[in-house]
Design a protein around this motif. Structure first.
Motif, mmCIF file in Angstrom:
data_model
loop_
_atom_site.group_PDB
_atom_site.id
_atom_site.type_symbol
_atom_site.label_atom_id
_atom_site.label_comp_id
_atom_site.label_asym_id
_atom_site.label_seq_id
_atom_site.Cartn_x
_atom_site.Cartn_y
_atom_site.Cartn_z
ATOM 1 N N VAL A 64 1.421 -15.492 -0.348
ATOM 2 C CA VAL A 64 2.560 -14.966 -0.548
ATOM 3 C C VAL A 64 3.333 -16.414 -0.804
ATOM 4 N N VAL A 65 2.994 -17.566 -0.616
ATOM 5 C CA VAL A 65 3.660 -18.822 -0.851
ATOM 6 C C VAL A 65 3.751 -19.017 -2.327
ATOM 7 N N LYS A 66 2.489 -18.757 -2.885
ATOM 8 C CA LYS A 66 2.520 -18.499 -4.504
ATOM 9 C C LYS A 66 3.141 -17.658 -5.286
ATOM 10 N N ILE A 67 3.269 -16.412 -4.579
ATOM 11 C CA ILE A 67 4.036 -15.238 -5.209
ATOM 12 C C ILE A 67 5.624 -15.977 -5.245
ATOM 13 N N SER A 68 6.022 -16.499 -4.120
ATOM 14 C CA SER A 68 7.250 -17.161 -3.975
ATOM 15 C C SER A 68 7.580 -18.205 -4.991
ATOM 16 N N LEU A 69 6.487 -19.048 -5.190
ATOM 17 C CA LEU A 69 6.945 -20.358 -5.979
ATOM 18 C C LEU A 69 6.876 -19.873 -7.586
ATOM 19 N N ALA A 70 5.728 -18.992 -7.767
ATOM 20 C CA ALA A 70 6.006 -18.472 -9.555
ATOM 21 C C ALA A 70 7.129 -17.786 -9.589
ATOM 22 N N GLU A 71 7.644 -16.733 -8.744
ATOM 23 C CA GLU A 71 8.733 -15.927 -9.002
ATOM 24 C C GLU A 71 10.004 -16.668 -9.137
ATOM 25 N N ALA A 72 10.012 -17.947 -8.561
ATOM 26 C CA ALA A 72 11.282 -18.915 -8.773
ATOM 27 C C ALA A 72 11.175 -19.588 -10.206
ATOM 28 N N ALA A 73 10.053 -19.798 -10.494
ATOM 29 C CA ALA A 73 9.990 -20.410 -11.821
ATOM 30 C C ALA A 73 10.326 -19.445 -12.942
ATOM 31 N N GLY A 74 9.724 -18.202 -12.787
ATOM 32 C CA GLY A 74 9.922 -17.058 -13.797
ATOM 33 C C GLY A 74 11.654 -16.603 -13.574
ATOM 34 N N ARG A 75 12.175 -16.654 -12.543
ATOM 35 C CA ARG A 75 13.660 -16.148 -12.283
ATOM 36 C C ARG A 75 14.448 -17.489 -12.855
ATOM 37 N N TRP A 76 14.127 -18.654 -12.892
ATOM 38 C CA TRP A 76 14.902 -19.593 -13.385
ATOM 39 C C TRP A 76 14.903 -19.474 -15.114
ATOM 40 N N HIS A 77 13.923 -19.254 -15.463
ATOM 41 C CA HIS A 77 13.818 -18.980 -17.008
ATOM 42 C C HIS A 77 14.732 -17.666 -17.245
ATOM 43 N N LEU A 78 14.568 -16.818 -16.608
ATOM 44 C CA LEU A 78 15.325 -15.563 -17.074
ATOM 45 C C LEU A 78 16.504 -15.667 -16.713
ATOM 46 N N ALA A 79 17.256 -16.073 -15.695
ATOM 47 C CA ALA A 79 18.467 -15.953 -15.352
ATOM 48 C C ALA A 79 19.397 -17.033 -15.795
ATOM 49 N N THR A 80 18.657 -18.082 -16.523
ATOM 50 C CA THR A 80 19.508 -19.157 -16.970
ATOM 51 C C THR A 80 19.487 -19.171 -18.585
ATOM 52 N N GLY A 81 18.312 -18.603 -18.881
ATOM 53 C CA GLY A 81 18.153 -18.810 -20.342
ATOM 54 C C GLY A 81 17.655 -20.352 -20.710
ATOM 55 N N ARG A 82 17.386 -20.936 -19.737
ATOM 56 C CA ARG A 82 16.987 -22.214 -20.079
ATOM 57 C C ARG A 82 15.583 -22.680 -19.405
ATOM 58 N N THR A 83 14.839 -23.402 -19.952
ATOM 59 C CA THR A 83 13.408 -23.734 -19.475
ATOM 60 C C THR A 83 13.493 -24.594 -18.542
ATOM 61 N N LEU A 84 12.195 -24.577 -17.889
ATOM 62 C CA LEU A 84 12.313 -25.366 -16.440
ATOM 63 C C LEU A 84 12.364 -26.998 -16.758
ATOM 64 N N PHE A 85 11.957 -27.458 -17.869
ATOM 65 C CA PHE A 85 12.063 -28.945 -18.226
ATOM 66 C C PHE A 85 13.521 -28.967 -18.436
ATOM 67 N N ASP A 86 14.234 -28.361 -18.979
ATOM 68 C CA ASP A 86 15.602 -28.239 -19.287
ATOM 69 C C ASP A 86 16.447 -28.619 -17.637
ATOM 70 N N GLY A 87 15.946 -27.752 -16.961
ATOM 71 C CA GLY A 87 16.546 -27.665 -15.480
ATOM 72 C C GLY A 87 16.038 -29.059 -14.882
#
Length: 433
Positions: A64-87
């Motif tokens: 459950v913890v890792k579902i939440s963590l990976a979902e957050a990483a994917g949501r950042w990319h899709l919601a902002t159009g920016r990469t994680l390093f950009d963030g």
């Protein structure tokens, strides 16, 4: 939750939300196959051998913890159009310094570890053939050539085959040892036997928890998912990935509990513990089952190798590109076109070479003391860094309001951050200072 505006924040034309469908599954399979390495399976086996089914609940919470963590990483990319390093860069220059040191030191030592791990089952399957160093170099070169000459679509298909082999073998072995169904359900009740705290934390935080979780957003973009209309698809994909990982963990706990716990058989720590398990399986079930297990061992190790070769090289290419770009101003949308260009870029290929050739020297030498310390410290700090920076980014104005964290996401990321900080402290304490 659906995107209804005419354009996304990045100016990309918005489309109607895609319905979540099994036909889209892909990046999650890649991250699951990459994140579960041979060392993770040994750690799970040892937990099962010491405590039987008692820590089954920890495996479920870890999923459950890792579902939440990976979902957050994917949501950042899709919601902002920016990469994680950009963030990360938007948080401050310290993130650039940390990642630059981390990715160089980590890649150097991980390269040797991944090649050795992939070679071990081959040597066990063909004991009269060449030795470990030969096969380690061969697997490294195959991984290099495969990632160098193939794009994401082919890479995903191969990873799907490898995780299919892993899944079938691990579940088959768990079925052969005949699990105690009653005891396994009883293990879902949270209990901490004496001496089990660190094993519990390891089960929750260790299996499938690596830098490749940060690569998930990049693989989401490589798949062609470029804006928030893909959010439901990404969430289904992510859940499938970590439920699959959860099944691996449960299956290996069953093997540890049934095959090793009752007989008080001890395994060697690290990847070589799976060679020990192969011998136990041969004694109990015959050479056929042992060889099948070694094939699964190879699929587990080699999928991690090519997953890191691809995913972390992609992150490094993005790191170099964002480092060179102005800190402010127009950002190029983090979609499939960007990923495709980065896969052909000089930084991507330079990091591929860094993962492959310099680490080969460590196959002949003991790992230098200073590198072991640096690798251990940097690696221990990465998962808290990922969890806490995602918590920061997804609660700030950098993320469109409708895609910011709710209380569940905040709770899970905070739990992940706390858990990984505890694991970080323990890992640092155990280093050979």
């Amino acid at each position: 939750m659906a995107e209804t505006s005419a354009t996304t924040e990045t100016g990309e034309p918005a489309s109607r939300p895609r319905k979540s469908s099994w036909k889209y599954i892909g990046p999650g399979i890649v991250v699951a196959a990459t994140g579960v390495g041979a060392g993770d399976l040994v750690a799970t086996l040892i937990a099962g051998s010491k405590f039987g089914y008692t820590l089954m609940w920890a495996a479920v919470i870890g999923c459950v913890v890792k579902i939440s963590l990976a979902e957050a990483a994917g949501r950042w990319h899709l919601a902002t159009g920016r990469t994680l390093f950009d963030g990360w860069r938007s948080i401050g220059a310290w993130t650039t310094v940390y990642f630059a040191i981390y990715v160089v030191v980590w890649g150097f030592i991980y390269g040797a570890t991944a090649m050795s791990s992939s070679a071990l089952p081959i040597v066990a399957l063909f004991p009269d053939g060449p030795g470990l160093k030969f096969w380690a170099i061969v697997t490294g070169l195959i991984g290099l050539a495969f990632v160098w000459f193939n794009r994401y679509a082919v890479f995903e298909k191969v990873m799907t085959v490898l995780i299919g082999i892993m899944f079938v073998v691990v579940v088959y072995v768990a079925a052969r040892v005949v699990p105690d169904v009653g005891a396994s359900f009883a293990g879902l009740v949270p209990v901490l036997p004496d001496g089990s705290l660190l094993y519990t934390l390891g089960l929750i935080g260790g299996v499938g928890g690596t830098i490749t979780m940060a690569a998930y957003g990049y693989w989401v973009n490589a798949k062609g998912w470029g804006n928030s209309s893909w959010m439901k698809v990404m969430r289904l994909d992510n859940r499938v990935a970590y439920i699959t990982t959860g099944i691996f963990v449960v299956a290996m706990l069953i093997v540890g509990a049934e095959l090793l716990h009752a007989s008080q058989i001890a395994l060697t720590s690290g990847d070589r513990g799976l060679i020990d398990l192969g011998k136990v399986l041969e004694d109990r079930f015959g050479a056929g089952t042992a060889k099948l297990f070694l094939v699964g061992f190879f699929a587990t190790s080699f999928s991690s190798l090519i997953g890191v070769w691809h995913g972390v090289s992609l992150m490094f290419a993005d790191f170099v590109e964002r480092f060179r770009a102005p800190a402010e101003g127009e950002k190029e949308h983090a979609g499939p076109a960007v990923v495709d260009r980065q896969q052909r870029s000089l930084p991507f290929r330079a990091y591929l070479l860094w993962l492959t050739f310099p680490p080969m020297t460590l196959l002949w030498l003991d790992e230098p003391f200073g590198l072991v310390i640096a690798y251990g410290v940097l690696g221990a700090f990465f998962m808290p860094f990922l969890a806490l920076t995602l918590l920061w980014l997804l609660n700030s104005s950098r993320t469109p309001r409708e895609w910011r964290n709710g209380w569940v996401s905040n709770g899970m990321l905070a739990l992940a951050g706390l858990l990984f900080i505890v694991l970080c402290v323990q890992q640092v304490r155990e280093l050979p200072w």
